[in-house]
Design an enzyme around this catalytic site. Structure first.
Site, PDB file in Angstrom:
ATOM      1  N   LYS A   1       2.950 -11.038  11.151  1.00 19.59           N
ATOM      2  CA  LYS A   1       2.142  -9.886  11.612  1.00 19.59           C
ATOM      3  C   LYS A   1       2.939  -9.157  12.683  1.00 19.59           C
ATOM      4  CE  LYS A   1      -2.534  -8.612  13.142  1.00 19.59           C
ATOM      5  NZ  LYS A   1      -2.255  -7.491  14.010  1.00 19.59           N
TER       6      LYS A   1
ATOM      7  N   ARG B   1       0.460   0.863  11.758  1.00 22.31           N
ATOM      8  CA  ARG B   1       0.356   0.781  10.309  1.00 22.31           C
ATOM      9  C   ARG B   1       0.581   2.166   9.709  1.00 22.31           C
ATOM     10  NH1 ARG B   1      -4.480  -2.488   7.634  1.00 22.31           N
ATOM     11  NH2 ARG B   1      -4.018  -2.256   5.424  1.00 22.31           N
TER      12      ARG B   1
ATOM     13  N   ARG C   1      -3.493   4.679  10.341  1.00 23.20           N
ATOM     14  CA  ARG C   1      -4.684   4.011   9.798  1.00 23.20           C
ATOM     15  C   ARG C   1      -5.942   4.838  10.042  1.00 23.20           C
ATOM     16  NH1 ARG C   1      -6.559  -1.237  12.502  1.00 23.20           N
ATOM     17  NH2 ARG C   1      -8.435  -0.093  12.965  1.00 23.20           N
TER      18      ARG C   1
ATOM     19  N   GLU D   1       4.122  -1.729   8.239  1.00 21.27           N
ATOM     20  CA  GLU D   1       4.034  -1.607   9.695  1.00 21.27           C
ATOM     21  C   GLU D   1       5.380  -1.079  10.176  1.00 21.27           C
ATOM     22  OE1 GLU D   1       1.099  -2.477  11.035  1.00 21.27           O
ATOM     23  OE2 GLU D   1       1.454  -2.904  13.148  1.00 21.27           O
TER      24      GLU D   1
ATOM     25  N   ARG E   1     -13.404  -4.720   6.159  1.00 21.63           N
ATOM     26  CA  ARG E   1     -12.855  -5.821   6.948  1.00 21.63           C
ATOM     27  C   ARG E   1     -13.455  -7.097   6.380  1.00 21.63           C
ATOM     28  NH1 ARG E   1     -10.385  -5.798  11.885  1.00 21.63           N
ATOM     29  NH2 ARG E   1     -11.035  -3.713  12.500  1.00 21.63           N
TER      30      ARG E   1
ATOM     31  N   LYS F   1      -6.107 -12.531   9.945  1.00 21.21           N
ATOM     32  CA  LYS F   1      -4.992 -12.519  10.901  1.00 21.21           C
ATOM     33  C   LYS F   1      -5.084 -13.753  11.782  1.00 21.21           C
ATOM     34  CE  LYS F   1      -7.749  -9.249  13.517  1.00 21.21           C
ATOM     35  NZ  LYS F   1      -7.859  -8.016  14.247  1.00 21.21           N
TER      36      LYS F   1
END
Ligand SMILES: Nc1ncnc2c1ncn2[C@@H]1O[C@H](COP(=O)(O)OP(=O)(O)OP(=O)(O)O)[C@@H](O)[C@H]1O
Length: 551
Positions: free
Chosen positions: A248, A253, A268, A298, A414, A420
């Site tokens: 990550k 993003r 985003r 990213e 989500r 994550k």
């Protein structure tokens, strides 16, 4: 179609907090509209005249609206400002001022939805010299013909705060109910197009079948799939079976679209930042095929090959001038992790297949263009996943992402299929709705910030006062911004328009009747001002509750 009819619908929506009633009101109204009007109303119900994917905005400051209102009702801007302070909002101030209106309008015609919509869109296009006068004259044309309630909602629309408690969910349910279509079909169409005018019009003209045919179009940004916090690796991997585990990265993003020969880059929040990142456009042109695609990744800033903190990349993206200089000072590195479209929509394909496609189309022979570091995780190689986490942290990244390899890409959600796993404790993004000035020497500064989360109707509900974690320069910056956004001040308490997003860390969530959510935070600390986020990105009350349950 008269604007007053829409205004009556706004009033009815504002008068109830019940979701089912709101849905019923919207659905009954939509059934009366023709295809052209319903497209406009689809956007106006959400308080705007541009689809969510568009970066266009009406762009009129509160002061200019106050000036126009003053002229329309025949008073001074100072009196309007007083009324706004007394009533707490420009809309309510208009209701009061219009009841004492001294200016009479001759030959006044009722406002129509078409005229209001076209005028508001026109406002966004005015720039350059004498633009203020031209804007005022458009505002006046609207406001001098408006009734008191029309002025209430016109001014709120112009200042982008409709306050009728209607979020995407209620509009979606209203469209579904009006045309007897499954909510999930309407929701998917909205997620893919980000355009309630298209969704409402298609629902009316072509029903469920037409909506199901709507899909991604390269060039039009789509809301990204978001991640939840992961349970321990040893628990989640057996549950998922096969996971794609990736580093990550702590950057920004990007969603990169190629349509014909045109490349566009979106954040985003669906903001078009193509102009700020010319070297990224070049990279895509050179190292990906010249086909239509939508790819996500990213981007991070680096120095001497090492990742720099997130703020550095933000500065790059926000830059309008001296882009060339910044390109040299802050070299960027890309890590691509998903493909949503390649020659055709790919979001319904499982992640494993999308990743394979990505690997086939990206040429990573240059240092700046990379795929995210990844491994396929199964219950048999949990130690390797832990090793990926450790090596990611050691390389100054944030942690790892754990994604279900068999899942489609679900825009805007989500969910539990993308997780994550971070080294740092979780934070929430909250919006400042008010604050308290300090005492004595600190009396000029807002020292404590009342922060709020978004509920399911997109209303902000208070959670806590945050006062720790800010240096003097930041306090000064925030105080200045708060003054620009001020709605009212009584004593040491200031109320502001909800615009500034703070990332807040805390030790615990506790029940608390003092705040509108019914919960509060112990030891809230401001970690960052999230200039990359806006009111729509603020975390939800629902998320707070699920974190409360989890603790
Ligand atoms: N390999 C990766 N795959 C997917 N997302 C990644 C990856 N590396 C970094 N990211 C970033 O992590 C984000 C996912 O976390 P989340 O959905 O919570 O976004 P967020 O609200 O910005 O949270 P955070 O502040 O933790 O990044 C993505 O939006 C993306 O910006």
């Amino acid at each position: 179609m008269k604007y007053q009819e829409l205004v009556d619908v706004y009033s009815a929506l504002e008068a109830t907090t019940k979701r089912l009633e709101k849905t019923e009101i919207i659905s009954e109204y939509l059934k009366k509209l023709d295809a052209d009007t319903i497209g406009k109303v689809g956007l106006l119900l959400r308080g705007g005249v541009f689809p969510a994917w568009s970066s266009e905005e009406i762009g009129i400051g509160a002061k200019l609206v106050e000036r126009a209102v003053a002229e329309a009702v025949g008073t001074t801007p100072a009196k309007v400002e007083d009324a706004v302070r007394d009533e707490g909002d420009i809309g309510l101030a208009c209701v009061k001022l219009y009841s004492n209106k001294s200016q009479m309008t001759f030959f006044s015609q009722p406002l129509t939805i078409d005229f209001v919509f076209a005028s508001l869109q026109k406002l966004s296009k005015i720039s350059g010299s004498r633009s203020t006068n031209r804007k005022i004259s458009i505002l006046l044309e609207l406001l001098s013909q408006a009734s008191a309630t029309e002025a209430k909602y016109l001014t709120r629309t112009i200042t982008e705060e409709l306050r009728i408690g209607v979020g995407d969910g209620v509009v979606r349910d209203g469209i579904a109910q009006a045309f007897d279509i499954d909510k999930a079909i309407v929701e998917r169409a909205q997620m893919l197009t980000n355009d309630f005018s298209v969704v409402a019009r298609t629902a009316l003209l072509e029903g469920a079948e037409g909506l199901s045919k709507l899909n991604l179009t390269p060039g039009t940004p789509v809301k990204p799939m978001l991640a939840q916090l992961s349970p321990p690796i040893t628990e989640i991997i057996p549950e998922m079976g096969t996971a794609i585990c990736e580093t990550k990265y702590d950057g920004i993003r990007l969603q990169v679209h190629r349509n014909g020969s045109q490349i566009k880059i979106f954040t985003r929040r669906l903001e078009n930042i193509t102009h700020a990142l010319p070297e990224i456009v070049e990279l895509f042109d050179e190292y990906l095929p010249h086909e239509d695609y939508i790819v996500e990744g990213e981007v991070i800033a680096t120095r001497d090959g090492k990742p720099l903190p997130f703020q550095n990349i933000l500065h790059r993206v926000r830059r309008k001038y001296n882009v060339e200089e910044a390109m040299e000072n802050v070299p960027l590195k890309l890590y691509l992790f998903d493909v949503l479209y390649y020659k055709e929509p790919m979001i319904d394909e499982p992640l494993m297949k999308r990743r394979e496609t990505l690997e086939n189309i990206v040429d990573t022979s240059v240092d700046a263009m990379n795929l995210s570091t990844m491994l396929v995780g199964t219950p048999e190689n949990i130690d390797e996943i832990e090793e990926l986490f450790n090596s990611s942290i050691a390389a100054h990244h944030e942690g790892i992402m754990i994604k279900d390899a068999s899942e489609p890409y679900i825009p805007g959600i989500r969910g539990k299929k993308m997780l994550k796993y971070k080294a740092e404790p979780e934070t929430l993004d909250m919006i400042i709705i008010g604050g308290t000035y300090g005492i004595g020497k600190r009396g000029d500064f807002v020292g404590s910030y009342l922060v709020a989360l978004r509920d399911e109707d997109d209303e902000f509900k208070s959670v806590a006062y945050a006062a720790t974690g800010l240096d003097d320069a930041t306090l000064e910056y925030l105080t200045k911004k708060m003054k620009e956004l001020e709605i009212s001040t009584k004593g040491r308490e200031i109320v502001v328009e909800p615009k500034i997003v703070l990332e807040i860390a805390f030790s615990e969530i506790v029940e608390s009747p003092e705040y509108e959510t019914g919960y509060s935070l112990r030891f809230p600390v401001v970690k960052n001002i999230r200039k990359d986020k806006g009111p729509n990105d603020v975390d939800t009350v629902e998320r707070l509750l699920s974190m409360y349950d989890a603790q």
